[in-house]
Design an enzyme around this catalytic site. Structure first.
Site, PDB file in Angstrom:
ATOM      1  CB  CYS A  93      -0.817   2.494   3.843  1.00  0.00           C
ATOM      2  SG  CYS A  93      -2.379   1.908   3.184  1.00  0.00           S
ATOM      3  CG  ASP A  94       2.859   1.118   4.552  1.00  0.00           C
ATOM      4  OD1 ASP A  94       2.487   1.625   5.452  1.00  0.00           O
ATOM      5  OD2 ASP A  94       2.823   0.072   4.295  1.00  0.00           O
TER       6      ASP A  94
ATOM      7  CB  CYS B   9      -1.048   0.193   1.141  1.00  0.00           C
ATOM      8  SG  CYS B   9      -2.162   1.358   1.213  1.00  0.00           S
TER       9      CYS B   9
END
Length: 312
Positions: A137-138, A134
């Protein structure tokens, strides 16, 4: 056989949020958490983009918080898995992996999706310490660092473009000699100065002491001029697609060609009255914790309204 007003299949932000809302509406829901209680976020070390956590929060801790909140309002949370359903007529039937039969007036499906991986052992070895599925996300953790994205479709190109705004350099590792992405996405990637496309490369493995420090690649694998190539990277992002966890529902509900459950008019409703969907099992576009939680709320509200209509 057990009977309930609302059966929630799946956990994660969508399932737990649906449980919170359904419980507070006195629907006394039963929730099955599935094989991965807490969903994909339990594989994320830190969540920094969910509102209300200014310092960030561990993904596992966040899911524990949501679970406890659902339990506080009376949700019957079970760690088993629903393995079979019969949606031929209401009330709907479901069976768990222990053989228990549940009869439910409404069902909320929040089974999520699983990221596809290459299948190399190093993906698990470095999961959470350099390997991610992701980018949104990261990606923040790789500011001014060098990362690689695996894939050649629109998702891979989108991830590479997103990461290029944060990272110093982005390698796009593409198995084929061309990109499958749309022409617009191809052009954007090729014009971005800090993205380097490695066509006809496959990943053999990753290396690093306390996290990912590089990747072993093979250029033109199987050809006479094949050659091993090592690149130095800090992060390795998978962008080869997701598989929605919807197999047991496909006989009863409409899906797209990949398997994502179809909604009616953008609502959580499905073609079957009283059956609703929430989270990543019906969302191949956003796939975020906050959007999953939002649809969990919507599904529970729809379930409550449906039951009120049936009672009139």
């Amino acid at each position: 056989m057990e009977k309930c007003k609302c059966l929630i299949i799946g956990s994660g932000p969508a399932g737990y949020t649906a449980a919170i809302y359904a419980s507070r509406a006195n629907l006394n829901p039963i929730e099955y958490c599935g094989l991965q209680p807490g969903g994909q976020l339990t594989q994320t070390t830190e969540v920094e983009n969910f509102p209300g956590y200014p310092e960030g929060v561990d993904g596992n801790q966040m899911m524990m918080d949501l679970r406890q909140q659902a339990e506080r309002f009376g949700t019957d949370i079970r760690d088993g898995e629903i393995v079979k359903v019969d949606f031929s007529a209401a009330p709907y039937k479901a069976w768990d992996d222990a053989g228990t039969e549940i009869e439910a007036d409404t069902v909320i499906i929040a089974t999520g999706a699983s990221a596809k991986y290459l299948g190399i052992p190093d993906e698990k070895k470095y999961d959470g310490i350099g390997v991610s599925a992701c980018a949104t996300c990261d990606g923040f953790f790789y500011r001014k660092k060098t990362v690689a994205v695996v894939g050649g479709g629109d998702t891979a190109c989108e991830d590479a473009l997103y990461l290029s705004g944060l990272a110093k350099k982005v390698y796009l590792i593409v198995r084929k000699p061309f990109l499958r992405a749309s022409k617009v996405m191809q052009q954007r990637v090729m014009e971005r100065e800090n993205i380097e496309i490695l066509f006809e490369h496959v990943t053999l493995g990753l290396f690093g002491k306390d996290g990912v420090e590089g990747a072993h690649l093979m250029k033109r694998q199987g050809e006479a001029d094949e050659a091993k190539v090592d690149i130095q990277i800090d992060g390795f992002f998978l962008a080869i697609g997701h598989k929605p966890n919807t197999d047991i529902f496909r006989e009863w509900l409409d899906t797209d060609e990949v398997g994502y459950l179809k909604k009616i008019d953008g609502t959580p409703r499905t073609k079957l009255p009283g059956i609703f969907v929430a989270g990543d099992c019906a969302d191949h576009v956003y796939r975020q914790a906050i959007t999953a939680a939002g649809t969990g709320c919507q599904a529970a509200i729809e379930a409550e309204r449906y039951l009120q209509e049936q009672a009139q």
